[in-house]
Design an enzyme around this catalytic site. Structure first.
Site, PDB file in Angstrom:
ATOM      1  N   SER A  77       0.851  -1.180   0.000  1.00  0.00           N
ATOM      2  CA  SER A  77       0.000   0.000   0.000  1.00  0.00           C
ATOM      3  C   SER A  77       0.891   1.236   0.000  1.00  0.00           C
ATOM      4  O   SER A  77       2.107   1.135   0.079  1.00  0.00           O
ATOM      5  CB  SER A  77      -0.903   0.004   1.229  1.00  0.00           C
ATOM      6  OG  SER A  77      -0.113   0.269   2.372  1.00  0.00           O
ATOM      7  N   LYS A  78       0.224   2.367  -0.076  1.00  0.00           N
ATOM      8  CA  LYS A  78       0.943   3.634  -0.192  1.00  0.00           C
ATOM      9  C   LYS A  78       2.008   3.825   0.874  1.00  0.00           C
ATOM     10  O   LYS A  78       3.055   4.402   0.603  1.00  0.00           O
ATOM     11  CB  LYS A  78      -0.051   4.780  -0.088  1.00  0.00           C
ATOM     12  CG  LYS A  78      -0.175   5.528  -1.382  1.00  0.00           C
ATOM     13  CD  LYS A  78      -0.966   6.782  -1.162  1.00  0.00           C
ATOM     14  CE  LYS A  78      -1.000   7.563  -2.464  1.00  0.00           C
ATOM     15  NZ  LYS A  78      -2.191   8.360  -2.592  1.00  0.00           N
TER      16      LYS A  78
END
Ligand code: GLU
Length: 469
Positions: free
Chosen positions: A242-243
């Site tokens: 994820s980010k």
């Protein structure tokens, strides 16, 4: 295998090409190439709000940068909608689908009941066998698939192995919404059939969908493609990528200065292996790739390894290729318009520069000195190094080098060593202030290379700029 292998990559345009998507595309591409088949691209752009032209272009751009262009025309799912609706009608005609007139309230009630019983919400089949003549006035129906309720379904997934699901786990999914638009589940199946897809290679987050899609294929009397659900990519900590782990879009990796062939090599190894081989060409990957080599567990993204592979590709790359690749980074770094003269200089300096850089960004930083304008701005370390002793030394170096007749690496080497001996200084003590004055920083390629690449006039002028008599 009787028919030609056809794989497809089917991204939903979300603004960038996700790094995980890029790996899926790569596996699809490799599988098709390995089997002499076709790799197709379908952009799943039915969500009008997210599917902007920019988002679609970002996918094509990312794929083309990685050298994964599809065979044949790109299919845009939104353009096939009328046909999807037509297939829903055929399913209605065959009795494999039915109209459902449930109101929002009734559905909310089902949801509530499921929540109270702590089970996932499933449509209870209210309209499955009910006569449509009982339909309430003025309610626009949805079309639902009549899914089998008994028995089980087994998918022999080429990565996951044999996976079975009880059919009572599947409810009657919606095929057409009340406004008549087809759902994702219907569109995917119709498009895969139309495109002649033989192998669906995609993330294992779609494994559950495969069971629903399987029955749609068979209800239409269509051959079910082979499935290969590949594990998702996780971050170094084992959580889904994820980010917060760093960049997600392929464009960001490009901006960080990775070479496409290095990223590609890294991505192939992420979840697939060929013995202990770490570095191999695309041709080798095509030769070796098959789905039985795909690892069943999630792969962890390892930024250090990517950097290591990139460094390797940079060292092995042709100088002219690196020059071409680094120029946009150098322009961004310095704001200087890197003309042909500079490009030639850069090319000459490349053997020394590329040894030290792991990314194009690092390469651009170390090449900055080439395009710097006199008098050079010195960084902190260079400034510290150029104390008054060093500056007077530079004045004597200017005189010594001014006498060199041929400006070549060999004669510069000879002249500087002779100078060091005469001054009774170790070579490093001479090279360091030179480097600081010539490059404005304390790291650079070999000092003779720097002198040679900058040329006599520029080198002597830069040295003189910092020298004190
Ligand atoms: N569009 C889907 C996604 O981006 C993929 C659908 C599929 O591969 O079947 O997740």
């Amino acid at each position: 295998m009787s028919s030609k292998v056809v794989t497809r990559f089917a991204p939903s345009p979300t603004g960038f090409l996700h790094i995980g998507g890029a790996r899926t595309a790569l596996f699809c591409w490799l599988y098709a190439r390995h089997h002499g088949g076709e790799f197709q691209l379908r952009i799943e752009d039915t969500d009008k709000e997210r599917s902007t032209d920019v988002a679609k272009a970002a996918i094509l751009d990312g794929l083309s940068w990685l050298g994964l262009m599809p065979d044949g025309d790109v299919v845009y799912q939104s353009e096939q909608q009328a046909h999807h609706v037509d297939v829903a009608q055929q399913l209605l005609d065959k009795g494999h689908a039915y109209y459902c007139y449930c109101s929002k309230e009734e559905l909310a009630e089902m949801r509530e009941k499921a929540r109270a019983e702590k089970r996932p919400m499933r449509y209870d089949g209210t309209w499955r066998d009910r006569d449509p003549s009982e339909a309430p006035e003025g309610v626009a129906p949805v079309v639902r698939f009549r899914a089998p309720q008994e028995g089980s379904t087994t998918i022999n997934d080429l990565v996951q192995g044999s996976v079975t699901m009880e059919n009572d786990q599947l409810d009657d999914m919606i095929l057409l919404r009340a406004d008549g638009t087809p759902t994702y589940m219907l569109s995917v199946v119709v498009d895969d059939h139309d495109m002649g897809v033989t192998h669906i290679v995609r993330g294992d987050d779609h494994l559950n969908n495969a069971f629903r899609q399987y029955h749609l294929f068979t209800s239409m009397g269509w051959e079910v493609p082979e499935y290969a659900h590949i594990p998702l990519i996780h971050g170094p900590d084992g959580a889904k990528l994820s980010k917060r782990h760093g960049a997600l879009g392929v464009d960001a990796y490009r901006d960080m200065g990775y070479l496409p062939e290095a990223l590609k090599n890294y991505l192939v190894r992420l979840g697939w292996g060929h013995g202990d081989d770490e570095i191999f060409s695309t041709e080798q990957a095509v030769e070796w790739f098959d789905l039985d080599g795909v690892v069943k567990s999630a792969a962890r993204f390892d930024f250090t390894k990517l950097e290591h592979i990139n460094g390797h590709y940079m060292r092995e790359a042709e100088d002219s290729y690196l020059t071409e690749q680094v120029i946009p980074f150098l322009v961004a770094e310095t704001g200087v318009d890197v003309s042909e003269d500079y490009a030639a200089m850069l090319n000459q300096a490349m053997p020394g520069l590329k040894e030290r850089a792991k990314t194009l960004v690092e390469l651009a930083k170390s090449a900055k000195f080439l395009v710097a304008k006199r008098p050079l701005e010195l960084d902190e370390k260079a400034l510290k190094l150029l104390n008054s002793d060093a500056r007077t030394l530079l004045a004597r170096v200017v005189t010594a080098l001014g006498g060199v007749s041929e400006w070549s690496v060999d004669s510069l080497d000879e002249a500087l060593r002779a100078f060091g001996e005469a001054e009774q200084l170790k070579f490093g003590k001479v090279a360091q202030p030179l480097r600081a004055a010539l490059c404005g920083q304390t790291t650079s390629p070999g000092i003779f290379d720097v002198l040679y690449v900058l040329g006599r006039e520029e080198s002597l002028a830069r040295l003189a700029d910092q020298a004190v008599q």
